[in-house]
Design a protein around this motif. Structure first.
Motif, PDB file in Angstrom:
ATOM      1  N   GLU A  88      11.342   4.340  -6.112  1.00 49.66           N
ATOM      2  CA  GLU A  88      12.673   4.617  -5.572  1.00 49.66           C
ATOM      3  C   GLU A  88      13.160   3.511  -4.653  1.00 49.66           C
ATOM      4  OE1 GLU A  88      14.992   8.085  -2.990  1.00 49.66           O
ATOM      5  OE2 GLU A  88      12.993   8.457  -3.800  1.00 49.66           O
ATOM      6  N   ASP A  89      12.263   2.978  -3.828  1.00 53.41           N
ATOM      7  CA  ASP A  89      12.656   1.928  -2.891  1.00 53.41           C
ATOM      8  C   ASP A  89      11.447   1.064  -2.560  1.00 53.41           C
ATOM      9  OD1 ASP A  89      11.154   3.328  -0.862  1.00 53.41           O
ATOM     10  OD2 ASP A  89      12.898   4.611  -0.527  1.00 53.41           O
ATOM     11  N   THR A  90      11.710  -0.029  -1.830  1.00 54.50           N
ATOM     12  CA  THR A  90      10.652  -0.984  -1.530  1.00 54.50           C
ATOM     13  C   THR A  90       9.561  -0.421  -0.624  1.00 54.50           C
ATOM     14  OG1 THR A  90      12.159  -2.844  -1.875  1.00 54.50           O
ATOM     15  CG2 THR A  90      10.177  -3.270  -0.572  1.00 54.50           C
ATOM     16  N   PRO A  91       9.887   0.256   0.481  1.00 52.69           N
ATOM     17  CA  PRO A  91       8.816   0.781   1.337  1.00 52.69           C
ATOM     18  C   PRO A  91       7.874   1.733   0.613  1.00 52.69           C
ATOM     19  CG  PRO A  91      10.887   0.782   2.537  1.00 52.69           C
ATOM     20  CD  PRO A  91      11.219   0.452   1.111  1.00 52.69           C
ATOM     21  N   SER A  92       8.425   2.615  -0.208  1.00 50.07           N
ATOM     22  CA  SER A  92       7.558   3.556  -0.925  1.00 50.07           C
ATOM     23  C   SER A  92       6.717   2.836  -1.977  1.00 50.07           C
ATOM     24  CB  SER A  92       8.385   4.674  -1.570  1.00 50.07           C
ATOM     25  OG  SER A  92       9.275   4.158  -2.542  1.00 50.07           O
ATOM     26  N   ALA A  99      -1.941   1.775  -0.793  1.00 50.59           N
ATOM     27  CA  ALA A  99      -2.846   2.925  -0.862  1.00 50.59           C
ATOM     28  C   ALA A  99      -3.824   2.798  -2.026  1.00 50.59           C
ATOM     29  CB  ALA A  99      -2.040   4.220  -0.995  1.00 50.59           C
ATOM     30  N   GLN A 100      -3.421   2.029  -3.067  1.00 49.81           N
ATOM     31  CA  GLN A 100      -4.301   1.787  -4.208  1.00 49.81           C
ATOM     32  C   GLN A 100      -5.260   0.623  -3.963  1.00 49.81           C
ATOM     33  OE1 GLN A 100      -4.137   3.902  -6.950  1.00 49.81           O
ATOM     34  NE2 GLN A 100      -2.739   4.978  -5.565  1.00 49.81           N
ATOM     35  N   GLY A 101      -5.146   0.003  -2.779  1.00 49.54           N
ATOM     36  CA  GLY A 101      -6.058  -1.084  -2.425  1.00 49.54           C
ATOM     37  C   GLY A 101      -5.563  -2.480  -2.720  1.00 49.54           C
ATOM     38  N   PHE A 102      -4.298  -2.626  -3.108  1.00 49.79           N
ATOM     39  CA  PHE A 102      -3.758  -3.947  -3.428  1.00 49.79           C
ATOM     40  C   PHE A 102      -3.370  -4.718  -2.163  1.00 49.79           C
ATOM     41  CE2 PHE A 102      -3.001  -1.761  -7.441  1.00 49.79           C
ATOM     42  CZ  PHE A 102      -3.259  -2.743  -8.385  1.00 49.79           C
ATOM     43  N   GLN A 103      -3.682  -6.021  -2.135  1.00 48.39           N
ATOM     44  CA  GLN A 103      -3.029  -6.902  -1.184  1.00 48.39           C
ATOM     45  C   GLN A 103      -1.685  -7.285  -1.802  1.00 48.39           C
ATOM     46  OE1 GLN A 103      -4.573 -10.848  -0.553  1.00 48.39           O
ATOM     47  NE2 GLN A 103      -5.179 -11.167  -2.682  1.00 48.39           N
ATOM     48  N   VAL A 104      -0.637  -7.322  -1.005  1.00 47.29           N
ATOM     49  CA  VAL A 104       0.696  -7.644  -1.503  1.00 47.29           C
ATOM     50  C   VAL A 104       1.068  -9.036  -1.021  1.00 47.29           C
ATOM     51  CG1 VAL A 104       3.121  -7.014  -1.531  1.00 47.29           C
ATOM     52  CG2 VAL A 104       1.370  -5.220  -1.525  1.00 47.29           C
ATOM     53  N   LEU A 105       1.236  -9.962  -1.958  1.00 47.82           N
ATOM     54  CA  LEU A 105       1.598 -11.337  -1.653  1.00 47.82           C
ATOM     55  C   LEU A 105       3.020 -11.587  -2.142  1.00 47.82           C
ATOM     56  CD1 LEU A 105      -1.688 -13.177  -2.691  1.00 47.82           C
ATOM     57  CD2 LEU A 105      -1.042 -12.305  -0.432  1.00 47.82           C
ATOM     58  N   ALA A 106       3.912 -11.849  -1.206  1.00 47.99           N
ATOM     59  CA  ALA A 106       5.317 -12.082  -1.556  1.00 47.99           C
ATOM     60  C   ALA A 106       5.550 -13.549  -1.877  1.00 47.99           C
ATOM     61  CB  ALA A 106       6.220 -11.656  -0.399  1.00 47.99           C
ATOM     62  N   SER A 137      13.527  -9.135  -0.045  1.00 49.13           N
ATOM     63  CA  SER A 137      14.307  -8.672   1.099  1.00 49.13           C
ATOM     64  C   SER A 137      13.535  -8.904   2.394  1.00 49.13           C
ATOM     65  CB  SER A 137      14.622  -7.183   0.956  1.00 49.13           C
ATOM     66  OG  SER A 137      13.427  -6.421   1.037  1.00 49.13           O
ATOM     67  N   PRO A 138      14.234  -9.014   3.533  1.00 45.62           N
ATOM     68  CA  PRO A 138      13.538  -9.144   4.819  1.00 45.62           C
ATOM     69  C   PRO A 138      12.554  -8.005   5.055  1.00 45.62           C
ATOM     70  CG  PRO A 138      15.868  -9.634   5.084  1.00 45.62           C
ATOM     71  CD  PRO A 138      15.698  -9.106   3.681  1.00 45.62           C
ATOM     72  N   GLU A 139      12.930  -6.800   4.634  1.00 44.38           N
ATOM     73  CA  GLU A 139      12.062  -5.640   4.779  1.00 44.38           C
ATOM     74  C   GLU A 139      10.773  -5.834   3.993  1.00 44.38           C
ATOM     75  OE1 GLU A 139      12.711  -0.850   4.540  1.00 44.38           O
ATOM     76  OE2 GLU A 139      13.544  -2.054   2.901  1.00 44.38           O
ATOM     77  N   ALA A 140      10.897  -6.300   2.750  1.00 40.39           N
ATOM     78  CA  ALA A 140       9.723  -6.521   1.910  1.00 40.39           C
ATOM     79  C   ALA A 140       8.849  -7.636   2.469  1.00 40.39           C
ATOM     80  CB  ALA A 140      10.150  -6.849   0.485  1.00 40.39           C
ATOM     81  N   ALA A 141       9.492  -8.712   2.936  1.00 39.35           N
ATOM     82  CA  ALA A 141       8.744  -9.837   3.504  1.00 39.35           C
ATOM     83  C   ALA A 141       7.929  -9.390   4.708  1.00 39.35           C
ATOM     84  CB  ALA A 141       9.709 -10.957   3.890  1.00 39.35           C
ATOM     85  N   ALA A 142       8.508  -8.510   5.526  1.00 43.47           N
ATOM     86  CA  ALA A 142       7.817  -8.035   6.724  1.00 43.47           C
ATOM     87  C   ALA A 142       6.645  -7.117   6.376  1.00 43.47           C
ATOM     88  CB  ALA A 142       8.797  -7.310   7.635  1.00 43.47           C
ATOM     89  N   LEU A 143       6.766  -6.362   5.294  1.00 44.61           N
ATOM     90  CA  LEU A 143       5.732  -5.409   4.903  1.00 44.61           C
ATOM     91  C   LEU A 143       4.615  -6.037   4.076  1.00 44.61           C
ATOM     92  CD1 LEU A 143       7.992  -2.350   3.964  1.00 44.61           C
ATOM     93  CD2 LEU A 143       6.460  -2.530   5.948  1.00 44.61           C
TER      94      LEU A 143
END
Length: 208
Positions: A88-92, A99-106, A137-143
């Motif tokens: 639905e959105d980037t934060p979720s 929660a699945q154990g992934f590191q997220v690299l933007a 997005s700035p939100e995604a970059a921060a997360l």
């Protein structure tokens, strides 16, 4: 279903990487969406993720139902072989992946960004890709857990999002090949059976 076709499916499934994925944040151009999924298929990604743009997922080729809406299959029918989870959105989306154990690299040009070749893709990894014009997005970059950049030697300081995705994904493939990740089946027996059954169904539906 010929024995040869079934053998081909099994050979491809034997190489699938359940802990390597991408998250497309509001990628809305059909040719970019298609190309990213084709690169995912080429390096063995099992499932991709997407946060739709405001007008929904892009439409590309034959109809396929995704997230309750009918969209179109990607060029080369890559969508037949790559699972696609819509968020639905980037934060979720990021909360789910972490929660699945992934590191997220933007893929994001920032002061803390490192050369994409310095990241460790042998860890469970999600590559976060943003919109064609503005990037993540700035939100995604921060997360995100980290930022990676592709060094540029020309006047232009960014690549097309689908090209950037391919460059990073093939570096992930290189590292995983070296580590022997493609030398053994990495899906659970339950995952393997479920995906194979789905592929067979889609293949037979496409012939009908």
């Amino acid at each position: 279903m010929t024995p040869e076709r079934l053998a081909r499916m099994r050979a491809v499934l034997d190489k699938r990487q359940p802990d390597l994925t991408v998250l497309m944040e509001r990628v809305h151009k059909p040719h970019n969406f298609s190309a990213i999924l084709r690169s995912c298929d080429a390096v063995g990604v099992l499932e991709a993720h997407a946060v739709p743009a405001k007008h929904g997922l892009p439409e590309v080729e034959e109809g396929l139902e995704l997230g309750g809406k009918t969209h179109l299959e990607t060029s080369g029918s890559a969508i037949k072989w790559i699972g696609l989870k819509v968020h639905e959105d980037t934060p979720s989306a990021l909360a789910y992946l972490k929660a699945q154990g992934f590191q997220v690299l933007a893929a994001h040009l920032s002061e803390q960004a490192v050369d994409y070749r310095e990241a460790d893709y042998t860890q469970p990894t999600c590559i976060l890709l943003g919109t064609e014009k503005w990037g993540v997005s700035p939100e995604a970059a921060a997360l995100a857990d980290g930022h990676v950049r592709i060094p540029m030697l020309g006047m232009v300081q960014s690549l097309n999002v689908s090209v950037a995705a391919a460059v990073i994904l093939f570096e992930a493939q290189r590292q995983r090949l070296k580590a022997g990740f493609y030398d053994r089946v990495r899906l659970t027996p339950e995952q393997y059976a479920a995906v194979l059954e789905e592929w067979i169904t889609r293949h037979e539906r496409g012939r009908g």
